[in-house]
Design an enzyme around this catalytic site. Structure first.
Site, PDB file in Angstrom:
ATOM      1  N   GLU A   1      -0.536 -33.536 -25.536  1.00  0.00           N
ATOM      2  CA  GLU A   1      -0.022 -32.168 -25.464  1.00  0.00           C
ATOM      3  C   GLU A   1      -0.431 -31.411 -26.717  1.00  0.00           C
ATOM      4  O   GLU A   1      -0.167 -31.867 -27.839  1.00  0.00           O
ATOM      5  CB  GLU A   1       1.506 -32.167 -25.373  1.00  0.00           C
ATOM      6  CG  GLU A   1       2.067 -32.645 -24.066  1.00  0.00           C
ATOM      7  CD  GLU A   1       3.575 -32.415 -23.980  1.00  0.00           C
ATOM      8  OE1 GLU A   1       4.058 -32.191 -22.863  1.00  0.00           O
ATOM      9  OE2 GLU A   1       4.264 -32.458 -25.027  1.00  0.00           O
ATOM     10  N   CYS A   2      -1.062 -30.266 -26.553  1.00  0.00           N
ATOM     11  CA  CYS A   2      -1.428 -29.368 -27.644  1.00  0.00           C
ATOM     12  C   CYS A   2      -2.180 -30.122 -28.738  1.00  0.00           C
ATOM     13  O   CYS A   2      -3.335 -30.466 -28.553  1.00  0.00           O
ATOM     14  CB  CYS A   2      -0.181 -28.654 -28.179  1.00  0.00           C
ATOM     15  SG  CYS A   2      -0.541 -27.146 -29.101  1.00  0.00           S
TER      16      CYS A   2
END
Length: 436
Positions: free
Chosen positions: A327-328
């Site tokens: 994530e990210c």
């Protein structure tokens, strides 16, 4: 029965977090059990709340979560004496009303739970106008009740007197006024506050804030303004599916942006979490059946990540047979390369073709609704996921199969689709909940 309050403000940067921490610690020092929550998609403030109260804090979000999920989360305050929900941005700031139960505004949570609002107002450069702002916030939405005001960064006794008189004339209670006090300012960086675990003196900072606020704010009056509250029984828990049974979770200063409610939901569903540290050159646990790399600050540690051969080779070996999701920041580390703010290119894991750069900073911020075009750990094709994106990186290349069709809160399709290659997947948004 607990007493519930919401701490909010007209805007960001006014002092909500400092007041929340100070009130929580001051009441805890009096022997009260205090439970905090964070309204909105902030992964940093809950750790500060936990440091102040000794109790885990979680996010509640009216755009990403339905009422059942919010009721389930806040029920942990049932055994507390005081429950404080810290807002985000300004009291009514949210998005278009496309959410599950609201717009994402702090006011949604205040109205939903029936908790009155204590407003923090910074009257710098103002006097009577501060009262006009407070009165406007009080009257803007009938279902939201204003308990009173705490003034912050007051310039002088004369300044305080002018603002107090105007607020009293408007029929608005003033619980206290805080003069400027640099010693209790919390350090900041580009994504918000520096994380609680990075600050060795966080306990002392919170203690000083509690002492300072107790000296200038009528804590008893604030407590009397709170609403008596007992949580409604939630028929179901969170709508969150764990990505696997045994989850290797990257967890250190570079990979720390995890919503506490997500980890709790995974554990509640029977999953085992196996933390490892890429910065310590650790590989994911060989006994895990999925690996999850959350967001954080990989750009501050890109050189070390690139040099940690055991981590990178272990991650690649894991991904040969089992799913890996980022994530990210974690997504960026799964990519081919990351260019830091100084323009230096660092080779990453290479499980995806993504290349990102912080040399050309551009803010990406907002809620995201994703419909999966390919599976990812815990979710099949067609699943609808709600999350939030916040980063300053620029995409230089995103060549792999798109993971999802991603919309912002207005319904506009955005370019940050996420990626899939083999067993590796990644998204720029942080997952908050599944769409029911």
């Amino acid at each position: 029965m607990a007493a519930g309050l919401v701490i909010s403000a007209p805007a960001s940067g006014v002092g909500k977090t400092t007041l929340t921490l100070a009130l929580a610690r001051a009441w805890r020092n009096r022997g009260l059990n205090v439970q905090c929550f964070k309204s909105g998609p902030d992964y940093i403030d809950p750790a500060f709340h936990a440091a102040a109260t000794g109790r885990a804090s979680v996010n509640v979000d009216s755009w990403a979560m339905d009422r059942v999920s919010i009721a389930h989360l806040v029920s942990r305050g049932a055994d507390a004496d005081v429950v404080l929900a810290e807002g985000s941005m300004g009291l009514f700031d949210g998005v278009a009303p496309r959410g599950v139960s609201g717009t994402g505004a702090t006011a949604d949570i205040a109205e939903m739970l029936g908790w009155p609002v204590v407003l923090v107002i910074d009257p710098s450069g103002q006097a009577q106008t501060a009262a006009a702002i407070a009165a406007g916030l009080r009257d803007y939405r009938p279902g939201v009740r204003l308990a009173g005001i705490v003034l912050n960064r007051v310039a002088s006794p004369r300044h305080e007197d002018l603002v107090r008189r105007a607020l009293n004339d408007a029929g608005i209670a003033v619980f206290g006024a805080l003069p400027r006090h640099a010693e209790i300012s919390l350090p900041k960086r580009h994504l918000g506050l520096v994380q609680a675990e990075e600050q060795a003196e966080i306990g002392n900072l919170i203690d000083e804030a509690a002492r300072f606020v107790a000296e200038h704010v009528d804590l008893d009056a604030v407590l009397r303004s709170a609403a008596s509250w007992s949580p409604q029984a939630a028929a179901n828990g969170l709508n969150v599916t764990p990505p696997g049974q045994r989850i290797a979770l990257a967890r250190d200063a570079a990979f720390s942006f995890v919503y506490p409610h997500m980890l709790e939901a995974w554990r509640a569903a029977g999953a085992e979490i196996l933390p490892f540290s890429p910065l310590a050159d650790e590989a994911p646990d060989a006994g895990a059946n999925v690996c999850w790399l959350p967001g954080g600050y990989p750009e501050l540690h890109a050189g070390k990540i690139a040099a940690n051969a055991r981590f990178r080779s272990g991650l690649r070996g894991f991904a040969e047979t089992r799913p890996v999701h980022g994530e990210c920041g974690g997504y960026m580390v799964l990519g081919a390369a990351l260019t830091d703010a100084d323009g230096v290119r660092h080779e990453m894991a290479g499980l995806l073709g993504l290349e990102t750069s912080f040399a050309k900073r551009r803010m990406h911020l907002g809620y995201r609704l994703a419909e999966l075009a390919a599976p990812m750990p815990g979710h099949e094709v067609g699943a609808r996921l709600r999350g939030h994106e916040f980063h300053y990186s620029t995409i230089l290349a995103q060549p792999d199969t798109p993971l999802a069709v991603v919309h912002d809160a207005t319904g506009t399709v955005i370019a940050e689709t996420g990626s899939r290659r083999g067993h590796a997947t990644g998204t720029f948004f942080h997952l908050i909940a599944e769409d029911r």
